[in-house]
Design an enzyme around this catalytic site. Structure first.
Site, PDB file in Angstrom:
ATOM      1  N   GLU A  79       0.936  -1.230   0.017  1.00  0.00           N
ATOM      2  CA  GLU A  79       0.129   0.016  -0.048  1.00  0.00           C
ATOM      3  C   GLU A  79       0.807   1.299   0.011  1.00  0.00           C
ATOM      4  OE1 GLU A  79      -2.903  -0.259  -0.632  1.00  0.00           O
ATOM      5  OE2 GLU A  79      -2.650  -2.540  -0.659  1.00  0.00           O
ATOM      6  N   CYS A  95      -1.796   9.124   3.830  1.00  0.00           N
ATOM      7  CA  CYS A  95      -1.972   8.759   2.478  1.00  0.00           C
ATOM      8  C   CYS A  95      -3.233   9.343   1.947  1.00  0.00           C
ATOM      9  CB  CYS A  95      -1.730   7.300   2.451  1.00  0.00           C
ATOM     10  SG  CYS A  95      -2.765   6.272   3.404  1.00  0.00           S
TER      11      CYS A  95
HETATM   12  P1  NDP Z   1       8.930   4.885   3.431  1.00  0.00           P
HETATM   13  O1  NDP Z   1       8.621   4.143   2.036  1.00  0.00           O
HETATM   14  O2  NDP Z   1      10.062   5.717   3.548  1.00  0.00           O
HETATM   15  O3  NDP Z   1       9.368   3.734   4.523  1.00  0.00           O
HETATM   16  C1  NDP Z   1       8.199   2.806   4.793  1.00  0.00           C
HETATM   17  C2  NDP Z   1       8.766   1.591   5.607  1.00  0.00           C
HETATM   18  O4  NDP Z   1       9.907   0.917   4.597  1.00  0.00           O
HETATM   19  C3  NDP Z   1       9.754   1.767   6.658  1.00  0.00           C
HETATM   20  O5  NDP Z   1       9.633   0.543   7.597  1.00  0.00           O
HETATM   21  C4  NDP Z   1      11.194   1.954   6.050  1.00  0.00           C
HETATM   22  O6  NDP Z   1      12.301   1.617   6.925  1.00  0.00           O
HETATM   23  C5  NDP Z   1      11.088   0.846   5.018  1.00  0.00           C
HETATM   24  N1  NDP Z   1      11.955   0.826   3.937  1.00  0.00           N
HETATM   25  C6  NDP Z   1      12.889   1.927   3.397  1.00  0.00           C
HETATM   26  N2  NDP Z   1      13.527   1.401   2.269  1.00  0.00           N
HETATM   27  C7  NDP Z   1      13.448   0.288   2.302  1.00  0.00           C
HETATM   28  C8  NDP Z   1      13.994  -0.822   1.667  1.00  0.00           C
HETATM   29  N3  NDP Z   1      14.813  -0.526   0.482  1.00  0.00           N
HETATM   30  N4  NDP Z   1      13.393  -2.050   1.401  1.00  0.00           N
HETATM   31  C9  NDP Z   1      12.585  -2.442   2.448  1.00  0.00           C
HETATM   32  N5  NDP Z   1      11.925  -1.616   3.600  1.00  0.00           N
HETATM   33  C10 NDP Z   1      12.386  -0.172   3.447  1.00  0.00           C
HETATM   34  O7  NDP Z   1       7.452   5.475   3.814  1.00  0.00           O
HETATM   35  P2  NDP Z   1       7.285   6.359   5.072  1.00  0.00           P
HETATM   36  O8  NDP Z   1       7.440   5.535   6.266  1.00  0.00           O
HETATM   37  O9  NDP Z   1       7.768   7.628   5.039  1.00  0.00           O
HETATM   38  O10 NDP Z   1       5.767   6.490   5.133  1.00  0.00           O
HETATM   39  C11 NDP Z   1       5.046   7.484   4.220  1.00  0.00           C
HETATM   40  C12 NDP Z   1       4.472   6.919   3.116  1.00  0.00           C
HETATM   41  O11 NDP Z   1       3.582   5.710   3.096  1.00  0.00           O
HETATM   42  C13 NDP Z   1       3.688   7.936   2.104  1.00  0.00           C
HETATM   43  O12 NDP Z   1       4.008   7.717   0.675  1.00  0.00           O
HETATM   44  C14 NDP Z   1       2.049   7.503   2.397  1.00  0.00           C
HETATM   45  O13 NDP Z   1       1.434   7.869   1.354  1.00  0.00           O
HETATM   46  C15 NDP Z   1       2.356   6.395   2.505  1.00  0.00           C
HETATM   47  N6  NDP Z   1       1.310   5.530   3.174  1.00  0.00           N
HETATM   48  C16 NDP Z   1       0.347   4.705   2.455  1.00  0.00           C
HETATM   49  C17 NDP Z   1      -0.758   4.109   3.002  1.00  0.00           C
HETATM   50  C18 NDP Z   1      -1.657   3.375   2.192  1.00  0.00           C
HETATM   51  O14 NDP Z   1      -2.697   2.500   2.847  1.00  0.00           O
HETATM   52  N7  NDP Z   1      -1.661   3.648   1.001  1.00  0.00           N
HETATM   53  C19 NDP Z   1      -0.929   4.421   4.476  1.00  0.00           C
HETATM   54  C20 NDP Z   1       0.013   5.063   5.278  1.00  0.00           C
HETATM   55  C21 NDP Z   1       1.178   5.801   4.531  1.00  0.00           C
HETATM   56  P3  NDP Z   1      13.054   3.061   7.515  1.00  0.00           P
HETATM   57  O15 NDP Z   1      12.043   3.748   8.323  1.00  0.00           O
HETATM   58  O16 NDP Z   1      14.213   2.410   8.465  1.00  0.00           O
HETATM   59  O17 NDP Z   1      13.609   3.664   6.455  1.00  0.00           O
END
Ligand code: NDP
Length: 514
Positions: free
Chosen positions: A285, A319
């Site tokens: 998502e 989001c």
């Molecule tokens: P990120 O994509 O930056 O991070 C999400 C998760 O992925 C974190 O736990 C992060 O770890 C991890 N991550 C980062 N890089 C990698 C990788 N290369 N491989 C595997 N895991 C990785 O998103 P945010 O946390 O900043 O969240 C905001 C985003 O989430 C917005 O785009 C928002 O729209 C979306 N979102 C979507 C929702 C939906 O239902 N569609 C609901 C809520 C949010 P780390 O923190 O250590 O970098």
């Protein structure tokens, strides 16, 4: 079992609720700065490398210090989860559901305490934090019931002489990677959906909100979850997350986060690692660029309220947040003026104080990115209000409105994930719908209109996973508004809906000749 009901939100106009929340905040403040360990197979592990969690409202306040995992510990967590799967998959669905009901009861008793952690670690206002905790409780109550439903005898066409049975069995080890913006609700929902379905989990929380996830681990253990079913492995996503995604023993990845990371995970998961025996399932998502469309005959007060609430709740870091207001030209100036007036009344400040409307944004990365987009906005539109950082020892940004933005401008197309909204003028309703569909995302949207024919047209043509009429486009409720988006917003998993647990299971058919 009683029917699922959403956890009610707390009424902060009542003095007793305000003082109960203050007391919880005080209790949590007394616990700030503690150390949290990695948890693998029930064992607590400390490492030298630490991740400091900071209060985004007050950068001098340390929320907690978390041991950081590396790939070696990620490997250990994976092997532990693989082993635990052998016994957990044999536990009856009803017993697995019971763990969720117990965990939910514990969280309900400690509700304000969890919300206080959200206020301090994520910068959520009291009502936003309260809603996040309520949603986490809802997910556990809902998925527990859903697993019981899925474990009942499934309807099949019956034929004489054969006994046919279809059951939903678990997949294996799931890697759960949640975002920081609903650090309790989404993390809890993704984790408990996986475990109640009989899978074991390696949980890699979002780095800015590791402490809230550690607090949830306490509840899971209090609820009687066996060791190894959920393993808590905080660490950098690009290192630990990626290692787990690529692992041959990973059966599925449940991810919520940005488009860029989601697509990368999808790509990595598609490559078959040596020794891998299955096609990894990816539930992803991702981001949104959500619009509210206002028609000429709309209730303009309702339109303005809906835009302000959807754009600036939790500083636009949802989001589902409205980042584009697409307004019929006949009412454009009026709606714009109303929204600007209402936005000027909003208070920005430390999340711990009741009465603020916008807290900080989450971290320096988000802060700098949003301020950069505001500079881009100044070139692409007419700045109506905001447009700068706000005072305080945290990541505060003024709620910002740009008018007369082109539908294809960068601030109309790219996810900013902050308190910034672009006003776009539409010639008529059809044009407004065309603009609403012109991004690569498709998560939420709203239409404020009175004309039934136009609403029906939007019902058919507005291509988003969650479409709302005559209300805000945020605030989906578990069971009521199953949530997930189209196109680059993800796999439309519909969290909080009846289809969700199917993503964490596989159906097995046994046919016996009588
Ligand atoms: P990120 O994509 O930056 O991070 C999400 C998760 O992925 C974190 O736990 C992060 O770890 C991890 N991550 C980062 N890089 C990698 C990788 N290369 N491989 C595997 N895991 C990785 O998103 P945010 O946390 O900043 O969240 C905001 C985003 O989430 C917005 O785009 C928002 O729209 C979306 N979102 C979507 C929702 C939906 O239902 N569609 C609901 C809520 C949010 P780390 O923190 O250590 O970098």
């Amino acid at each position: 079992m009683i029917e699922f009901r959403n956890e009610p939100f707390t009424d902060f106009s009542k003095e007793e609720n305000r003082s109960a929340f203050e007391a919880a905040l005080k209790k949590v403040r007394a616990e700030l700065g503690k150390e949290y360990d990695i948890i693998i197979g029930g064992k607590h592990i400390k490492t030298d490398q630490k991740i400091k969690s900071i209060n985004p409202s007050d950068l001098d306040e340390v929320i907690g210090v978390v041991s950081e995992a590396d790939t070696e510990l990620a490997e250990k967590a994976m092997q532990t989860a693989v082993k635990a799967f052998e016994s957990w998959k044999a536990v009856s669905p009803a017993a697995r559901a019971r763990v969720l009901f117990k965990a939910s009861a514990i969280m309900r008793r400690r509700k304000h305490e969890f919300s206080s952690w959200l206020v301090l670690e994520a910068g959520k206002s009291w009502p936003e934090a309260d809603a996040d905790t309520a949603e986490a409780i809802d997910f556990m109550e809902f998925y527990g019931r859903e697993m019981i439903r899925l474990s009942e005898r499934q309807p099949l066409t019956r034929i004489p002489g054969e006994d046919n049975e279809l059951t939903y069995i678990p997949l294996g080890v799931g890697v759960v990677i949640p975002p920081w913006n609903f650090p309790l609700a989404i993390m809890v929902g993704m984790t408990t959906a996986a475990l109640v379905s009989g899978n074991t989990v390696v949980l890699k929380p979002a780095s800015p909100t590791n402490v809230i996830a550690a607090k949830f681990m306490e509840i899971l253990y209090d609820a009687g979850l066996p060791d190894g079913v959920v393993n808590y492995v905080p660490g950098p996503g690009a290192e630990v997350g990626e290692y787990l995604v690529k692992h041959p023993l990973t059966r599925f990845i449940s991810f919520t986060g940005s488009r860029a990371v989601g697509l990368r995970i999808n790509e990595q998961a598609a490559k078959t690692a040596p020794g891998q025996k299955w096609i990894k399932r990816v539930i992803a998502e991702m981001g949104g660029k959500d619009s509210i469309v206002v028609d000429a005959d709309a209730d303009l007060e309702l339109a303005a309220d809906s835009i302000v609430k959807s754009a600036f709740g939790f500083s636009g870091q949802k989001c589902s947040a409205c980042s584009r207001a697409i307004i019929h030209q006949d009412v454009y100036d009026e709606v714009l003026n109303k929204v600007v007036e209402k936005t000027k009344q909003l208070k920005v400040g430390e999340a711990k104080s009741l009465g603020i409307d916008l807290g900080p944004v989450i971290d320096d990365k988000a802060y700098n990115k949003i301020l950069e987009y505001i500079e881009i906005g100044k070139k692409e539109g007419r700045l109506m209000t905001g447009g700068d950082k706000a005072k305080g020892n945290g990541y505060f940004i003024q709620p910002t409105i740009f008018a007369d933005v082109a539908p294809d401008a960068r601030i109309s197309q790219e996810e900013i994930f902050g308190p910034v909204v672009a006003f776009i003028k539409a010639n008529d309703f059809d044009h407004a719908l065309e603009i609403a569909n012109n991004t690569e995302y498709g998560l939420t949207g709203a239409v404020i209109a009175r004309d039934r024919a136009k609403l029906e047209k939007a019902r058919q043509e507005f291509h988003v996973g969650n479409l709302y009429f005559n209300r805000k486009c945020t605030g989906a409720l578990v069971g009521v508004h199953p949530f997930g988006g189209f196109n680059m917003s993800g796999t439309d998993s519909k969290a909080g809906g009846r289809d969700y647990l199917l993503l964490f299971t596989q159906a097995k058919l046994v046919s016996e000749q009588l």
